[in-house]
Design a protein around this motif. Structure first.
Motif, PDB file in Angstrom:
ATOM      1  N   ILE A   1       1.626   5.295   1.118  1.00  0.00           N
ATOM      2  CA  ILE A   1       2.043   5.124  -0.052  1.00  0.00           C
ATOM      3  C   ILE A   1       3.233   3.786  -0.339  1.00  0.00           C
ATOM      4  O   ILE A   1       3.050   3.113  -1.200  1.00  0.00           O
ATOM      5  N   PHE A   2       3.885   3.661   0.907  1.00  0.00           N
ATOM      6  CA  PHE A   2       4.913   2.407   1.220  1.00  0.00           C
ATOM      7  C   PHE A   2       3.774   1.169   1.059  1.00  0.00           C
ATOM      8  O   PHE A   2       4.247   0.189   0.352  1.00  0.00           O
ATOM      9  N   MET A   3       2.654   1.290   1.638  1.00  0.00           N
ATOM     10  CA  MET A   3       1.706   0.188   1.825  1.00  0.00           C
ATOM     11  C   MET A   3       0.932  -0.188   0.519  1.00  0.00           C
ATOM     12  O   MET A   3       1.040  -1.596   0.114  1.00  0.00           O
TER      13      MET A   3
ATOM     14  N   ALA B   1       4.747  -0.372   8.962  1.00  0.00           N
ATOM     15  CA  ALA B   1       4.216   0.940   8.129  1.00  0.00           C
ATOM     16  C   ALA B   1       2.515   0.756   8.654  1.00  0.00           C
ATOM     17  O   ALA B   1       1.975   1.870   8.829  1.00  0.00           O
TER      18      ALA B   1
ATOM     19  N   HIS C   1       5.687  -7.012  -1.229  1.00  0.00           N
ATOM     20  CA  HIS C   1       5.312  -6.674   0.247  1.00  0.00           C
ATOM     21  C   HIS C   1       6.299  -7.665   1.408  1.00  0.00           C
ATOM     22  O   HIS C   1       6.260  -8.940   1.192  1.00  0.00           O
TER      23      HIS C   1
ATOM     24  N   SER D   1       3.481   9.074   3.671  1.00  0.00           N
ATOM     25  CA  SER D   1       4.518   8.402   3.435  1.00  0.00           C
ATOM     26  C   SER D   1       4.405   6.880   3.721  1.00  0.00           C
ATOM     27  O   SER D   1       4.938   5.940   3.193  1.00  0.00           O
ATOM     28  N   THR D   2       3.541   6.484   4.858  1.00  0.00           N
ATOM     29  CA  THR D   2       3.454   5.277   5.021  1.00  0.00           C
ATOM     30  C   THR D   2       2.473   4.529   4.233  1.00  0.00           C
ATOM     31  O   THR D   2       2.439   3.310   3.855  1.00  0.00           O
TER      32      THR D   2
ATOM     33  N   TYR E   1       0.237   4.130  10.236  1.00  0.00           N
ATOM     34  CA  TYR E   1      -0.642   4.727   9.844  1.00  0.00           C
ATOM     35  C   TYR E   1      -2.136   4.548  10.662  1.00  0.00           C
ATOM     36  O   TYR E   1      -3.213   5.179  10.563  1.00  0.00           O
TER      37      TYR E   1
ATOM     38  N   LYS F   1       2.275  -0.256  -4.553  1.00  0.00           N
ATOM     39  CA  LYS F   1       3.238  -1.241  -5.020  1.00  0.00           C
ATOM     40  C   LYS F   1       2.294  -2.469  -5.281  1.00  0.00           C
ATOM     41  O   LYS F   1       1.430  -2.809  -4.415  1.00  0.00           O
TER      42      LYS F   1
ATOM     43  N   LYS G   1       8.089  -5.169   7.261  1.00  0.00           N
ATOM     44  CA  LYS G   1       8.089  -3.712   7.051  1.00  0.00           C
ATOM     45  C   LYS G   1       6.532  -3.249   7.047  1.00  0.00           C
ATOM     46  O   LYS G   1       6.221  -2.376   7.304  1.00  0.00           O
ATOM     47  N   ASP G   2       6.009  -4.157   6.379  1.00  0.00           N
ATOM     48  CA  ASP G   2       4.347  -4.072   6.113  1.00  0.00           C
ATOM     49  C   ASP G   2       3.761  -3.842   7.346  1.00  0.00           C
ATOM     50  O   ASP G   2       2.907  -3.052   7.569  1.00  0.00           O
TER      51      ASP G   2
END
Length: 312
Positions: free
Chosen positions: A256-258, A274, A266, A253-254, A278, A261, A270-271
């Motif tokens: 894929i967020f990082m 995340a 970014h 989940s982390t 991880y 995209k 939030k980056d």
């Protein structure tokens, strides 16, 4: 920007999690504790598996690999991070930054592949139990792990080369706690479109492929579990892979967020959160989750500590 206006840099400054001086010592103590727990718990998992012959199976071979990778992941980032908490100038050389990026990507990719191999191992054990010893023999496990490591090293090398062939000029302040690609791309003084494509297609592609393998494995696993007539049998079968499922969910989940995209969208806060999950928190949580949710690990731990089991 005209070439004459560039001030080429030879080192970076890592901003870290915060520039507030009053938080540096508390953060140092917290992350030193995180590193200690990560190291001790993962070494403990490896030692438990090595000392108990009944755990000498493909499932625990990959678990040992995961523990070793978690130690390596934290060690690639945390020591430098801890030093920076104690120094006003948090400098890292161009070579040091490139080295940290290479190892973080290579080790992180190895962790992704290891989790995919663990899912495939559980799929084979549950869906093809009679063929499991033949399919997941020692040679197959080593070949799969070797292939995963080679691909991971190629990914680390690719990301590092593409990033550090960019010209960096004027601003050398990385708004991050380690040298990660999205943070470095923001400092480049040339077009980074190709780098963004490489990041999303290569790193993101590897994450997606691994996620698809894991998802497909668990679709078959759940299907096989639902065919078991007794609820006790269903729960016993599911318990063999529940801890892995929890770890996979947290980690992917982390990731894929990082990385799946464009870097242009970014958000720094939030980056960083995340990345913190991880790279540092999940490597600490993995052995704890496996210890708490895996009955064989708990039995081996009780045996190692000389604590009688509940059935005795």
């Amino acid at each position: 920007m005209p070439a004459g206006n560039w001030t080429h840099i030879t080192e970076f400054i890592l901003v870290g999690l915060t520039e507030d001086p009053s938080l540096q010592i508390p953060l140092f103590c917290f992350f030193l504790l995180v590193y200690g727990v990560t190291f001790i718990c993962n070494i403990g998992i490896i030692q438990l598996v090595l000392m108990n012959t009944n755990l000498h199976t493909p499932m625990y071979f990959f678990l040992c690999t995961l523990s070793f990778v978690d130690i390596s992941f934290s060690s690639a980032i945390l020591p430098n991070m801890l030093v920076n908490f104690l120094w006003v100038e948090r400098r890292i050389s161009l070579t040091g930054c490139a080295t940290q990026m290479f190892f973080s990507f290579a080790i992180g990719s190895t962790e992704v592949f290891t989790m995919a191999l663990m899912a495939y191992d559980r799929y084979t054990a549950i869906c093809n139990p009679l063929l499991y010893p033949v399919i997941m023999n020692s040679r197959t496990c080593l070949v799969l792990l070797f292939g995963a490591c080679v691909i991971a090293l190629i990914n680390g090398l690719t990301q590092t080369i593409f990033t550090f062939t960019l010209p960096f000029c004027n601003d050398n302040k990385i708004n991050h706690f380690f040298c990660d690609v999205p943070a470095l791309l923001k400092l480049a003084c040339s077009d980074t479109t190709i780098n963004e494509v490489v990041l999303v297609s290569v790193a993101g592609g590897l994450i997606l492929i691994s996620a698809i393998i894991i998802l497909a494995s668990y679709v078959y696993i759940v299907s096989a579990i639902l065919k078991i007539s007794s609820s006790e049998g269903r729960w016993k079968t599911f318990s063999t892979c529940s801890s892995h499922l929890v770890c996979v969910t947290l980690y992917f989940s982390t990731l894929i967020f990082m990385y799946i995209k464009p870097s242009s969208i970014h958000a720094t806060t939030k980056d960083n959160a995340a990345s913190l999950c991880y790279t540092l928190i999940i490597p600490m949580l993995n052995p704890l989750i496996y210890s708490l949710r895996n009955q064989e690990i708990k039995r081996a731990l009780r045996k190692g500590l000389g604590i009688p089991s509940a059935s005795q």
